[in-house]
Design an enzyme around this catalytic site. Structure first.
Site, PDB file in Angstrom:
ATOM      1  N   ASP A  51       1.013  -1.249  -0.166  1.00  0.00           N
ATOM      2  CA  ASP A  51      -0.062  -0.224   0.008  1.00  0.00           C
ATOM      3  C   ASP A  51       0.971   1.361   0.031  1.00  0.00           C
ATOM      4  O   ASP A  51       0.348   2.201   0.066  1.00  0.00           O
ATOM      5  CB  ASP A  51      -0.825   0.002   1.186  1.00  0.00           C
ATOM      6  N   SER A  52       2.311   0.918   0.039  1.00  0.00           N
ATOM      7  CA  SER A  52       3.132   2.249  -0.510  1.00  0.00           C
ATOM      8  C   SER A  52       2.919   2.851  -1.826  1.00  0.00           C
ATOM      9  O   SER A  52       3.493   3.771  -2.093  1.00  0.00           O
ATOM     10  CB  SER A  52       4.545   1.676  -0.186  1.00  0.00           C
ATOM     11  N   ASP A  90      -1.062  -5.847  -0.258  1.00  0.00           N
ATOM     12  CA  ASP A  90      -1.486  -5.611   1.090  1.00  0.00           C
ATOM     13  C   ASP A  90      -2.892  -5.135   1.164  1.00  0.00           C
ATOM     14  O   ASP A  90      -3.648  -4.728   0.020  1.00  0.00           O
ATOM     15  CB  ASP A  90      -0.769  -4.094   1.469  1.00  0.00           C
ATOM     16  N   LYS A 120      -1.202  -9.444   2.587  1.00  0.00           N
ATOM     17  CA  LYS A 120      -0.441  -9.028   3.716  1.00  0.00           C
ATOM     18  C   LYS A 120      -1.365  -8.232   4.702  1.00  0.00           C
ATOM     19  O   LYS A 120      -2.289  -7.432   3.938  1.00  0.00           O
ATOM     20  CB  LYS A 120       0.756  -8.167   3.580  1.00  0.00           C
ATOM     21  N   GLU A 122      -1.706  -5.652   8.545  1.00  0.00           N
ATOM     22  CA  GLU A 122      -0.950  -5.009   9.361  1.00  0.00           C
ATOM     23  C   GLU A 122      -1.556  -5.282  10.724  1.00  0.00           C
ATOM     24  O   GLU A 122      -2.781  -5.127  11.120  1.00  0.00           O
ATOM     25  CB  GLU A 122      -0.927  -3.686   9.114  1.00  0.00           C
ATOM     26  N   GLU A 189       9.064  -4.304  10.514  1.00  0.00           N
ATOM     27  CA  GLU A 189       9.485  -3.149   9.867  1.00  0.00           C
ATOM     28  C   GLU A 189      10.031  -2.117  11.087  1.00  0.00           C
ATOM     29  O   GLU A 189       9.413  -1.890  12.198  1.00  0.00           O
ATOM     30  CB  GLU A 189       8.266  -2.359   9.274  1.00  0.00           C
TER      31      GLU A 189
HETATM   32  O1  KIV Z   1       3.482  -0.999   1.734  1.00  0.00           O
HETATM   33  C1  KIV Z   1       4.672  -1.418   1.632  1.00  0.00           C
HETATM   34  O2  KIV Z   1       5.698  -1.346   0.819  1.00  0.00           O
HETATM   35  C2  KIV Z   1       5.123  -2.397   2.759  1.00  0.00           C
HETATM   36  C3  KIV Z   1       6.487  -2.674   2.915  1.00  0.00           C
HETATM   37  C4  KIV Z   1       7.351  -1.369   3.323  1.00  0.00           C
HETATM   38  C5  KIV Z   1       6.809  -3.868   3.798  1.00  0.00           C
HETATM   39  O3  KIV Z   1       4.314  -2.710   3.580  1.00  0.00           O
END
Ligand code: KIV
Length: 271
Positions: A51-52, A90, A120, A122, A189
């Protein structure tokens, strides 16, 4: 011979085998077809559609604004490119916190509409019910502990997490819980390297670190950061493997100049 070189398609089982054999896992983010093709061809084990994307693709300050539909769009582009890597996506902010049914629906949408291989999510013990429900549907789940960017407004800053014993203890318990529930891996992280080492050694499933030191079972970076596309972002944990900002800037400046000078296109570049 590393397992990495032998296999045609990376699976969660192969990542586990890598940990068992002491072979480190490589993971990078990608959000579009062209970048994912290069990353996959170069031999990465896991592509994370993080989600980056909210930051590096859309220019938001945080990961909070990106939607489930947008994540699915990015993920489906990456899946079309990934011939060998495992593709993990994510669950974005707001798509799973409500209740476990909502979490399952979001995970199913990602799997069905993008063709990704897992998700993934959180958080620790507080999202246990959602993790269980997603796993029950046969969807592989990667956990994410430490600095969880979707909670940035709770943390207040992007500094290292779990430096105090109470937070470190919660992280140890969360990691164990996620493993017990059936997660196939956990991202750690921005936590102290000593804590990441302890957690990685205490778990049987692989950990993948970002700013968490060398003892994690694998490492992940955001592709735009490690290629030096984001000029102003240089945290201590980041190793820049290229300076694409300069390379791209020079190329574009040259193009502008050639157009203005009327030297592009030349006779050989026309029909
Ligand atoms: O969203 C992302 O890129 C991440 C990584 C930094 C692990 O969660």
């Amino acid at each position: 011979m590393s397992i990495h070189k032998e296999v045609k398609r990376i699976t969660t089982h192969i990542l586990q085998e890598m940990k068992n054999r002491g072979e480190k896992i490589s993971m990078l983010t990608a959000y579009d077809y062209s970048m994912a093709s290069i990353v996959d061809e170069a031999g990465i084990d896991v592509i994370l559609v993080g989600d980056s994307a909210s930051n590096v693709m859309a220019g938001h300050e945080t990961t909070l604004p990106i939607t489930l539909d947008q994540m699915i769009y990015h993920a489906s582009s990456v899946v079309r490119a990934a011939k060998r890597a495992l593709v993990i996506v994510d669950l974005p902010f707001g798509s799973y916190q409500g209740n476990s049914k909502e979490a399952l629906n979001s995970a199913i949408r990602i799997m069905k509409e993008s063709g990704a291989h897992g998700i993934k999510i959180e958080g620790g013990i507080e999202i246990a019910e959602s993790v269980t429900r997603i796993l029950t549907a046969g969807i592989p789940v990667m956990g994410h502990l430490g600095l969880t960017p979707q909670s940035i407004y709770k943390f207040g800053t992007y500094t290292v997490r779990a430096k105090q014993e109470a937070e470190a203890q919660k992280l140890r318990e969360d990691a164990l819980k996620l493993q017990e529930l059936g997660c196939f891996s956990i991202v750690l992280e921005k936590i102290p390297a000593a804590l990441a080492k302890e957690v990685s050694e205490s778990l049987s499933i692989p950990t993948i670190g970002i700013g968490a030191g060398k003892h994690c079972d694998g490492q992940v970076l955001v592709i735009h950061d490690m290629l030096g596309i984001n000029k102003g972002f240089s945290p201590r944990f980041l190793r820049k493997y290229a300076d694409l900002h300069t390379v791209m800037n020079n190329a574009i400046e040259n193009f502008v100049k050639d157009v203005k000078d009327k030297t592009f296109p030349n006779d050989k570049e026309e029909y």
